[in-house]
Write a protein that holds these residues in place. Structure first.
Motif, PDB file in Angstrom:
ATOM      1  N   GLU A  68       0.981  -1.174  -0.102  1.00 55.66           N
ATOM      2  CA  GLU A  68      -0.042   0.137   0.148  1.00 55.66           C
ATOM      3  C   GLU A  68       0.872   1.199   0.014  1.00 55.66           C
ATOM      4  O   GLU A  68       0.361   2.318  -0.533  1.00 55.66           O
ATOM      5  CB  GLU A  68      -0.955  -0.139   1.226  1.00 55.66           C
ATOM      6  CG  GLU A  68      -1.998  -1.084   1.372  1.00 55.66           C
ATOM      7  CD  GLU A  68      -2.756  -1.191   2.284  1.00 55.66           C
ATOM      8  OE1 GLU A  68      -3.428   0.013   2.634  1.00 55.66           O
ATOM      9  OE2 GLU A  68      -2.851  -1.958   3.143  1.00 55.66           O
ATOM     10  N   PHE A  69       2.222   1.217   0.391  1.00 58.74           N
ATOM     11  CA  PHE A  69       3.064   2.155   0.365  1.00 58.74           C
ATOM     12  C   PHE A  69       3.582   2.565  -0.770  1.00 58.74           C
ATOM     13  O   PHE A  69       3.915   3.961  -1.192  1.00 58.74           O
ATOM     14  CB  PHE A  69       4.113   1.983   1.321  1.00 58.74           C
ATOM     15  CG  PHE A  69       3.914   2.034   2.862  1.00 58.74           C
ATOM     16  CD1 PHE A  69       3.219   3.052   3.530  1.00 58.74           C
ATOM     17  CD2 PHE A  69       4.017   0.824   3.721  1.00 58.74           C
ATOM     18  CE1 PHE A  69       2.651   3.017   4.844  1.00 58.74           C
ATOM     19  CE2 PHE A  69       3.674   0.884   4.839  1.00 58.74           C
ATOM     20  CZ  PHE A  69       3.195   1.945   5.670  1.00 58.74           C
ATOM     21  N   GLY A  70       3.533   1.606  -1.808  1.00 57.00           N
ATOM     22  CA  GLY A  70       3.979   1.917  -3.199  1.00 57.00           C
ATOM     23  C   GLY A  70       5.541   2.187  -3.016  1.00 57.00           C
ATOM     24  O   GLY A  70       6.222   1.430  -2.385  1.00 57.00           O
ATOM     25  N   LYS A  71       6.120   2.934  -3.900  1.00 60.63           N
ATOM     26  CA  LYS A  71       7.802   3.003  -3.885  1.00 60.63           C
ATOM     27  C   LYS A  71       8.047   4.331  -3.147  1.00 60.63           C
ATOM     28  O   LYS A  71       7.783   5.424  -3.076  1.00 60.63           O
ATOM     29  CB  LYS A  71       8.025   3.140  -5.322  1.00 60.63           C
ATOM     30  CG  LYS A  71       9.641   3.324  -5.741  1.00 60.63           C
ATOM     31  CD  LYS A  71      10.059   3.481  -7.073  1.00 60.63           C
ATOM     32  CE  LYS A  71      11.520   3.220  -7.279  1.00 60.63           C
ATOM     33  NZ  LYS A  71      11.883   3.316  -8.889  1.00 60.63           N
ATOM     34  N   VAL A  72       8.842   3.744  -2.140  1.00 57.32           N
ATOM     35  CA  VAL A  72       9.234   4.972  -0.998  1.00 57.32           C
ATOM     36  C   VAL A  72      10.609   5.310  -1.008  1.00 57.32           C
ATOM     37  O   VAL A  72      11.580   4.493  -1.088  1.00 57.32           O
ATOM     38  CB  VAL A  72       8.800   4.170   0.501  1.00 57.32           C
ATOM     39  CG1 VAL A  72       9.433   5.487   1.582  1.00 57.32           C
ATOM     40  CG2 VAL A  72       7.501   3.940   0.635  1.00 57.32           C
ATOM     41  N   ALA A  73      10.840   6.580  -1.011  1.00 63.85           N
ATOM     42  CA  ALA A  73      12.062   7.195  -1.048  1.00 63.85           C
ATOM     43  C   ALA A  73      12.389   7.342   0.506  1.00 63.85           C
ATOM     44  O   ALA A  73      11.746   8.236   1.205  1.00 63.85           O
ATOM     45  CB  ALA A  73      12.314   8.403  -1.777  1.00 63.85           C
ATOM     46  N   VAL A  74      13.612   7.029   1.111  1.00 58.75           N
ATOM     47  CA  VAL A  74      13.837   7.192   2.288  1.00 58.75           C
ATOM     48  C   VAL A  74      15.058   8.404   2.221  1.00 58.75           C
ATOM     49  O   VAL A  74      16.195   7.999   2.001  1.00 58.75           O
ATOM     50  CB  VAL A  74      14.517   6.060   3.284  1.00 58.75           C
ATOM     51  CG1 VAL A  74      14.876   6.837   4.612  1.00 58.75           C
ATOM     52  CG2 VAL A  74      13.219   5.196   3.262  1.00 58.75           C
ATOM     53  N   ILE A  75      14.899   9.801   2.429  1.00 60.41           N
ATOM     54  CA  ILE A  75      15.747  10.818   2.245  1.00 60.41           C
ATOM     55  C   ILE A  75      16.505  11.033   3.405  1.00 60.41           C
ATOM     56  O   ILE A  75      16.254  11.167   4.339  1.00 60.41           O
ATOM     57  CB  ILE A  75      15.132  12.020   1.749  1.00 60.41           C
ATOM     58  CG1 ILE A  75      14.308  11.793   0.616  1.00 60.41           C
ATOM     59  CG2 ILE A  75      15.938  12.817   1.467  1.00 60.41           C
ATOM     60  CD1 ILE A  75      13.581  12.890   0.000  1.00 60.41           C
ATOM     61  N   TYR A  76      17.931  10.769   3.026  1.00 61.11           N
ATOM     62  CA  TYR A  76      19.008  10.972   4.332  1.00 61.11           C
ATOM     63  C   TYR A  76      20.260  11.131   3.592  1.00 61.11           C
ATOM     64  O   TYR A  76      20.743  10.922   2.484  1.00 61.11           O
ATOM     65  CB  TYR A  76      19.004   9.840   5.256  1.00 61.11           C
ATOM     66  CG  TYR A  76      19.301   8.473   4.789  1.00 61.11           C
ATOM     67  CD1 TYR A  76      20.698   8.063   4.935  1.00 61.11           C
ATOM     68  CD2 TYR A  76      18.354   7.570   4.191  1.00 61.11           C
ATOM     69  CE1 TYR A  76      21.102   6.786   4.477  1.00 61.11           C
ATOM     70  CE2 TYR A  76      18.922   6.348   3.935  1.00 61.11           C
ATOM     71  CZ  TYR A  76      20.161   5.756   4.039  1.00 61.11           C
ATOM     72  OH  TYR A  76      20.287   4.565   3.447  1.00 61.11           O
ATOM     73  N   GLY A  77      21.197  11.867   4.497  1.00 63.69           N
ATOM     74  CA  GLY A  77      22.498  12.047   3.859  1.00 63.69           C
ATOM     75  C   GLY A  77      22.605  13.856   3.739  1.00 63.69           C
ATOM     76  O   GLY A  77      22.638  14.458   4.775  1.00 63.69           O
ATOM     77  N   GLY A  78      22.324  14.308   2.569  1.00 64.40           N
ATOM     78  CA  GLY A  78      22.287  15.786   2.504  1.00 64.40           C
ATOM     79  C   GLY A  78      23.752  16.343   2.590  1.00 64.40           C
ATOM     80  O   GLY A  78      24.748  15.575   2.793  1.00 64.40           O
ATOM     81  N   ASN A  79      23.514  17.904   2.797  1.00 66.47           N
ATOM     82  CA  ASN A  79      24.843  18.690   2.769  1.00 66.47           C
ATOM     83  C   ASN A  79      24.880  19.293   3.853  1.00 66.47           C
ATOM     84  O   ASN A  79      26.030  20.056   4.163  1.00 66.47           O
ATOM     85  CB  ASN A  79      24.847  19.580   1.710  1.00 66.47           C
ATOM     86  CG  ASN A  79      24.801  18.922   0.411  1.00 66.47           C
ATOM     87  OD1 ASN A  79      25.841  18.456  -0.053  1.00 66.47           O
ATOM     88  ND2 ASN A  79      23.846  19.134  -0.292  1.00 66.47           N
ATOM     89  N   SER A  80      24.086  18.944   5.013  1.00 61.37           N
ATOM     90  CA  SER A  80      24.294  20.200   5.953  1.00 61.37           C
ATOM     91  C   SER A  80      25.169  19.585   7.189  1.00 61.37           C
ATOM     92  O   SER A  80      25.804  18.386   6.920  1.00 61.37           O
ATOM     93  CB  SER A  80      22.634  19.945   7.084  1.00 61.37           C
ATOM     94  OG  SER A  80      22.651  18.673   7.802  1.00 61.37           O
TER      95      SER A  80
END
Length: 366
Positions: A68-80
């Protein structure tokens, strides 16, 4: 997690605590302590379920199947400046979701074009600090019409700005520690005259205690300002509250069991090292407050959370001074999810393991 640092100077603080909580000890082995806290929470619910004051039960997720969630992006890392913490938090969340059959993938905006998010059905945001916690990512995702975990643009932007958060709380009549904005031309003596000593010097737009310094005398102020301003051009001084430090996790508009934090050096503060790298910080669950005081702190935190417009999940940090008064410090709208983090700790004390917690937060996007 191992802790030492026996509870010091606690007698003065616990005079009003219920007898069942008078001898709260630090968690030396967290698993039995958390299990006991969870059982106590369940027992309290069962014995008061006929009362209107009964604490609400954990909401049952409206999502039953991972598909039911479909395709999920777990966003982490970044530039901060919080990239390293985000990498740890996000990896834990990603693994927890994948373990439950969720089609989840790591997405790092440092190395990927943000427009690639259009191919996902929803986003679990674990991007701490600037770019992920300040409304920027929230605005992009809203523009793309992609459901996301946590707060929206306004609450995220406000929560990342310590000064505007405190000004909002003051306007709502919520107690927050007195403060002053600093510049290179600030009269340091005037700051001390207004706020007293010690002081805590903070960058206004950073999290995880990055760039913060405790100042014990006037001569230390210029160096503390120089450290903070390296993290951003807006710096604040805040009155040092001598007392006990607490954190209050909020999920689904409910305040979870309060956690008391005690660094190994109780004259210092809960800094970056204590939060993420050291194993000698003590965490107290139950927190040592009386039932009425804990309820008061939870209600105060909920009011602070709602005032900012935060939704979904987050964390409020607060102090209790030696007179027993509570003071709000700040809000975190994308809290840590590492092995040292407080949201999983509070959730477990409430009867929710880490995998269930991650599922629950993601389900808020459906």
């Amino acid at each position: 997690m191992t802790t030492n640092n026996p509870q010091k100077n606690s007698d003065d603080f616990n005079k009003n605590a219920d007898s069942a909580q008078d001898h709260t000890a630090p968690i030396l082995n967290p698993e039995p302590a958390l299990a006991a806290a969870a059982q106590a929470e369940q027992d309290k619910t069962q014995t008061t379920n006929e009362s209107s004051d009964a604490p609400p039960k954990i909401k049952v997720s409206n999502v039953k199947e991972a598909s039911e969630f479909g395709k999920v992006a777990v966003i982490y890392g970044g530039n901060s400046n919080e990239r390293s913490v985000s990498l740890d938090s996000g990896a834990a969340v990603l693994q927890a979701l994948q373990n439950q059959g969720v089609d989840a993938t790591h997405f790092d905006p440092k190395h990927q074009d943000i427009t690639e998010l259009r191919q996902y059905d929803r986003v679990f945001n674990v991007l701490h600090g600037r770019g992920g916690e300040d409304g920027l990512l929230q605005g992009v995702l809203q523009w793309f019409n992609i459901p996301q975990t946590g707060s929206g643009i306004l609450a995220s932007a406000l929560g990342m700005d310590k000064v505007r958060t405190k000004q909002l709380w003051q306007g709502c009549g919520l107690s927050t520690a007195p403060f002053s904005i600093l510049t290179a031309e600030t009269d340091w003596q005037q700051v001390v005259n207004m706020l007293g000593l010690p002081l805590i010097i903070k960058p206004v737009h950073e999290g995880s205690s990055i760039g913060m310094t405790k100042v014990n005398n006037l001569d230390e102020l210029p160096a503390a300002y120089a450290t903070a301003v390296q993290c951003g051009d807006v710096v604040m001084a805040e009155r040092w509250i001598t007392g006990r430090e607490f954190t209050i996790v909020i999920i689904d508009d409910e305040a979870y069991p309060v956690i008391r934090l005690e660094p190994a050096d109780i004259t210092n503060f809960y800094d970056f090292e204590a939060k993420y790298n050291r194993n000698d910080t003590s965490y107290y669950i139950p927190c040592g407050l009386s039932i009425s005081d804990e309820k008061h702190l939870q209600d105060l935190s909920l009011s602070a959370f709602r005032a900012v417009g935060a939704t979904g999940w987050g964390r409020i940090d607060a102090m209790q001074d030696e007179a027993g008064n509570f003071w709000l410090l700040e809000i975190n709208t994308v809290p840590g999810m590492t092995s040292h983090s407080l949201v999983p700790m509070a959730a477990k004390a409430h009867g929710m393991d880490f995998e269930s917690l991650c599922w629950h937060i993601l389900a808020q996007t459906v």
